[in-house]
Scaffold this motif. Structure first.
Motif, short mmCIF file in Angstrom:
data_model
loop_
_atom_site.label_atom_id
_atom_site.label_comp_id
_atom_site.label_asym_id
_atom_site.label_seq_id
_atom_site.Cartn_x
_atom_site.Cartn_y
_atom_site.Cartn_z
N ALA A 47 -33.18 6.82 -33.49
CA ALA A 47 -34.08 7.96 -33.42
C ALA A 47 -35.38 7.64 -34.14
N CYS A 48 -36.42 8.36 -33.73
CA CYS A 48 -37.71 8.32 -34.42
C CYS A 48 -38.10 9.77 -34.68
N GLY A 49 -38.14 10.14 -35.96
CA GLY A 49 -38.35 11.55 -36.26
C GLY A 49 -37.18 12.36 -35.72
N GLY A 50 -37.45 13.35 -34.92
CA GLY A 50 -36.38 14.16 -34.35
C GLY A 50 -36.04 13.80 -32.92
N VAL A 51 -36.55 12.65 -32.40
CA VAL A 51 -36.34 12.26 -31.00
C VAL A 51 -35.34 11.11 -30.94
N THR A 52 -34.23 11.29 -30.21
CA THR A 52 -33.26 10.22 -29.99
C THR A 52 -33.85 9.19 -29.04
N VAL A 53 -33.67 7.89 -29.39
CA VAL A 53 -34.24 6.80 -28.59
C VAL A 53 -33.10 5.93 -28.06
N PRO A 54 -32.59 6.21 -26.85
CA PRO A 54 -31.49 5.42 -26.29
C PRO A 54 -32.00 4.16 -25.60
N TYR A 55 -31.18 3.09 -25.64
CA TYR A 55 -31.48 1.89 -24.86
C TYR A 55 -31.39 2.24 -23.38
N LYS A 80 -43.59 10.29 -35.47
CA LYS A 80 -43.74 10.68 -34.08
C LYS A 80 -43.54 9.47 -33.17
N LEU A 81 -42.98 9.72 -31.96
CA LEU A 81 -42.69 8.67 -30.99
C LEU A 81 -43.74 8.69 -29.89
N PHE A 82 -44.31 7.50 -29.54
CA PHE A 82 -45.34 7.40 -28.53
C PHE A 82 -44.98 6.36 -27.50
N LEU A 83 -45.50 6.51 -26.27
CA LEU A 83 -45.37 5.47 -25.25
C LEU A 83 -46.75 5.21 -24.65
N ASP A 90 -41.48 13.77 -26.39
CA ASP A 90 -40.68 14.87 -26.94
C ASP A 90 -39.19 14.65 -26.77
N GLU A 91 -38.79 14.04 -25.66
CA GLU A 91 -37.36 13.91 -25.38
C GLU A 91 -37.12 12.84 -24.33
N ILE A 92 -36.01 12.08 -24.48
CA ILE A 92 -35.58 11.09 -23.49
C ILE A 92 -34.17 11.44 -23.07
N SER A 93 -33.93 11.53 -21.76
CA SER A 93 -32.62 11.88 -21.23
C SER A 93 -32.06 10.71 -20.42
N LEU A 94 -30.86 10.22 -20.83
CA LEU A 94 -30.19 9.18 -20.05
C LEU A 94 -29.56 9.77 -18.80
N ALA A 95 -28.83 10.87 -18.95
CA ALA A 95 -28.11 11.47 -17.82
C ALA A 95 -29.08 11.96 -16.75
N GLY A 96 -30.19 12.58 -17.17
CA GLY A 96 -31.15 13.11 -16.20
C GLY A 96 -32.17 12.10 -15.74
N GLY A 97 -32.31 10.96 -16.45
CA GLY A 97 -33.31 9.95 -16.09
C GLY A 97 -34.73 10.47 -16.25
N THR A 98 -35.01 11.21 -17.35
CA THR A 98 -36.33 11.81 -17.53
C THR A 98 -36.88 11.51 -18.92
N VAL A 99 -38.20 11.58 -19.03
CA VAL A 99 -38.90 11.49 -20.32
C VAL A 99 -39.86 12.68 -20.37
N SER A 266 -52.89 19.83 -25.14
CA SER A 266 -51.87 19.13 -24.37
C SER A 266 -50.79 20.10 -23.93
N VAL A 267 -50.07 19.71 -22.89
CA VAL A 267 -48.94 20.48 -22.38
C VAL A 267 -47.79 19.52 -22.11
N PRO A 268 -46.54 19.99 -22.16
CA PRO A 268 -45.40 19.11 -21.88
C PRO A 268 -45.30 18.80 -20.39
N THR A 269 -45.04 17.54 -20.08
CA THR A 269 -44.87 17.07 -18.70
C THR A 269 -43.60 16.23 -18.62
N VAL A 270 -42.81 16.40 -17.55
CA VAL A 270 -41.56 15.66 -17.38
C VAL A 270 -41.78 14.52 -16.40
N LEU A 271 -41.49 13.30 -16.85
CA LEU A 271 -41.58 12.11 -16.01
C LEU A 271 -40.19 11.60 -15.68
#
Length: 764
Positions: A47-55, A80-83, A90-99, A266-271
């Motif tokens: 994790a970085c801050g409050g965001v889980t960072v999965p491989y 804070k986590l940046f790309l 804000d969030e990374i999802s393995l099951a949903g395949g989203t950032v 800024s606004v949240p966007t799902v990729l």
């Protein structure tokens, strides 16, 4: 602490109480010690801050797959986590395949501009920017999620386009935002086209270009400056108070001139992200005759070849992207304490089983009686608590139904039914239990159809009467108002060609409407290539006449005059005998006898909307006439209201049809089936009537009663082509030709209509 003490007592009486107490205590304690499955590579931070960072993601060397490297900025508190180019994650999802990222907002002024959502550029007529989710140099596979995002724009009197390339030759989404002298209410969150517009994204891509165009309707600079557009998370944006942001001339990305609100940047966007199966050979293996599988055992691939995601199999959890990442879930440690009530739970790979429980040797006499009594007492106590709980739930549900009934104007409808005998005979108030039983609790197998606003279910009432039940998807006040509006209008309407409303249920947050069941679908289904049995020309004429009769009845013969406001083929239902039924009165408006029109917010559907109503916001009966003219054009050509021409340009059927008629080229667009059936003469008469209905000036259009009379003559082969125009428009002013003789003005207005059709989205 008490378990060793119990086991140390050798008394047989104590041993009788041990099994149940010990079993329950072990289950409750085990639920709290379930180990979490790993998500990162061994030795790597998770994790970085409050965001889980999965491989395959990671921010330290050796902790990420090539192209999936992130940055953890520990100078912030918390980190804070940046790309990519400094885009916050804000969030990374393995099951949903989203950032989920924070996408920057750009603000623009002037009539035409381009923007870059993640790297703002100075507004300029000739500038353009490429939006790529913040990634400019990594190899990560990313695209905007069309499921989770919407394209939104905030401002006044402009059109925002979402294009594929800087040239803007291929649009994927567009919406228009209009303003008058008032702003939306501060509590408004609809973003329905007044000061703010939103639309779905037709194609998920890693990059877009956003283009603006000023509608140029006013000289007030307030309406032409400080416009913004962005791609935003749909769920987050549903709660934004757009009305409050519009008040005091406040816009996204700008400072509040009164200093009361902070700057929104800024606004949240799902990729969506995925693995390239052609490149990531160390992550994806190909097994002959079994397809793709992921690197961890007990995992499986989701997606098409070339772009996939991985998930752990059922009974396993963790990270499927590295060896041994998916680990077995110990179901026996889950909080389901009744899993093996009559045996011992034994964990197995991916599942569990229950072994038979050894029977306890019963003791004679008093001990047996006490044990049985205690067990029965516990059982009755549980049953009593359960019964009390169910009664409390039923009471709360009843109060909630009563609250919704009052909120949905149920008392007013009851008064209307009791005071009007005709309404009482036609309209009934159903209970929620009745409709639950009729639809088998709204089972998916009972769905007849639906759209963005709701679903329609097939229901069978207790008297075996088959009905169609309309249920809204979302509970917003606008949807509730439209449902109630439809109840009020249809409860006072009685015509053979208007769909019959049997009643409604007001005990839910959004009312449920109960209609007569129309089994043969919509007119649109038969006209546009979806039916194997196309309609004959005679059937089309008859359907047109029946639809015209229904609209004419609404305009001039009903107990209250009604303007439908959404006449289209999809709202014309067909019975088993192909009789027409006009439906969907959610957008309709009732009109006082002494009124000829009202000013109202623009509502309608692509291709059917009256241009005069669009530009003036004045709704009249001639607005329905224009929409009906589009239906006549569809019956003659079997083309959709908006279609792509040979040059791949989006074309309005209305403007294209009128242009060909004025050039005497009806044969170029007429459906060949009509000619084969010998209906060319009738078709020419209907085409002239269509041209009149599609006149850009409402005063030059016939009334629906005149349209009805003309169609009756055509159907009965009594029409006189040379005098038809004069007879139908006998009450029109001598200064205004039925056909519209000002060719120059017609061309200009139709070009404006064409531009509107191609580039804007009208709220429905």
């Amino acid at each position: 602490m008490f378990l060793p003490l119990l086991y140390s007592v050798p008394s047989p009486r104590a041993k009788l109480l041990i099994p149940l107490v010990v079993w329950m205590a072990l289950q409750l304690l085990a639920a709290a010690v379930t180990a979490a499955a790993p998500v990162a590579l061994p030795g790597c931070p998770e994790a970085c801050g409050g965001v889980t960072v999965p491989y395959p993601f990671g921010f330290r060397q050796g902790c990420f797959h090539p192209g999936f490297n992130l940055t953890c900025d520990e100078t912030h508190h918390p980190p804070k986590l940046f790309l990519g180019d400094g885009v916050e994650v804000d969030e990374i999802s393995l099951a949903g395949g989203t950032v989920r990222v924070q996408s920057r907002i750009s603000t623009f002024s002037g009539s035409t501009s381009y923007m870059n959502l993640t790297r703002p550029v100075k507004p300029s007529i000739n500038s353009s920017g490429l939006w790529s989710g913040g990634l400019t140099s990594t190899g990560m596979q990313l695209a905007v999620s069309t499921e989770h995002n919407v394209f939104a724009a905030v401002g006044c009197n402009f059109i925002a386009y979402l294009a594929v390339n800087p040239g803007g030759s291929e649009y994927v989404s567009a919406c228009a935002a209009l303003c008058d002298n008032s702003f939306p209410a501060p509590e408004d969150t609809s973003c329905s086209g007044v000061g703010c517009c939103r639309t779905s994204i037709a194609q998920g891509l890693p990059a877009y270009v956003v283009k603006f165009k000023d509608l140029g309707q006013t000289d007030d600079s307030l309406y032409t400056h400080n416009v913004s557009a962005f791609i935003v998370d749909r769920e987050w944006f549903n709660g934004v108070n757009v009305g409050a942001m519009q008040s005091q001339k406040f816009h996204f990305g700008t400072n509040d001139p009164f200093g009361h609100r902070p700057k929104v940047t800024s606004v949240p966007t799902v990729l969506e992200w995925w693995l390239d199966s052609q490149r990531d050979d160390d992550l994806i293996l190909f097994v002959p005759n079994s397809g793709w599988r992921c690197i961890s055992l007990n995992s499986f691939a989701v997606g098409m070849s070339g772009a996939i995601n991985c998930n752990c199999s059922e009974g396993y959890e963790g990270n499927p992207y590295f060896a041994h990442g998916c680990q077995d879930i110990d179901e026996c440690l889950q909080p389901d304490v009744y899993k093996c009530l009559h045996g011992t739970c034994i964990n197995m790979p991916g599942t569990y089983r229950c072994s038979a429980k050894k029977s306890i040797i019963s003791l004679p006499g008093l001990i047996t009686v006490i044990a049985i009594s205690a067990g029965l007492g516990l059982l009755f106590s549980i049953l009593g608590v359960s019964k009390i709980t169910n009664k409390l739930k039923q009471r709360r549900a009843k109060k909630l139904r009563q609250k919704f009934f009052k909120k949905n104007h149920g008392l007013l409808l009851q008064q209307l039914i009791s005071s009007n005998k005709d309404v009482a005979e036609r309209t009934r108030i159903f209970s929620l239990e009745e409709l639950d039983e009729a639809t088998n609790k709204f089972d998916h197998n009972r769905i007849l159809g639906g759209g963005g606003h709701g679903m329609v279910y097939k229901g069978i009432l207790s008297d075996q009467h088959v009905v169609a039940i309309k249920k809204a998807k979302i509970a917003v006040q606008r949807e509730i108002d439209q449902f109630i509006n439809e109840v009020v209008i249809l409860s006072q309407t009685n015509h053979r060609n208007v769909v019959k409303l049997f009643g409604c249920c007001l005990e839910t947050e959004v009312p449920l409407l109960v209609y007569e069941f129309i089994s043969n679908g919509t007119l649109s289904f038969y006209l546009h290539g979806q039916s194997e049995n196309p309609l004959s020309w005679k059937d089309r004429l008859r359907i047109a006449l029946e639809t015209a009769r229904a609209i004419a009845y609404l305009h001039s013969a009903a107990s209250i005059s009604v303007y439908h406001r959404d006449i289209k083929c999809a709202n014309v239902l067909l019975t088993d005998t192909l009789a027409a039924k006009v439906s969907d009165f959610g957008a309709s408006r009732s009109i006082a006898i002494d009124q000829t029109g009202i000013l109202t917010a623009v509502q309608g559907t692509y291709g059917y909307l009256d241009p005069e109503y669009y530009y003036t916001s004045r709704l009249t009966e001639k607005s329905d006439v224009y929409s009906f003219g589009v239906i006549l054009a569809e019956l003659l050509t079997r083309l959709t209201p908006v279609f792509s021409s040979h040059s791949s340009e989006v074309t309005s059927l209305a403007s294209h049809f009128v242009s060909l008629i004025r050039e005497n080229r009806l044969s170029d667009i007429l459906d060949t089936q009509i000619v084969d059936e010998g209906g060319a003469d009738d078709a020419e008469a209907v085409a002239r009537l269509t041209e009149a209905c599609l006149s850009l000036k409402g005063e030059e259009r016939p009334t629906m009663r005149q349209v009805e009379t003309t169609l009756e003559d055509v159907l009965n082969s009594k029409v006189n082509l040379s005098s038809q125009i004069t007879r139908v428009n006998q009450n029109a002013s001598n200064d205004h030709s039925y056909k519209g003789t000002n060719a120059g003005e017609g061309t200009r207005l139709y070009s404006l209509e064409k531009e509107f059709i191609q580039s804007s989205e009208i709220p429905r």
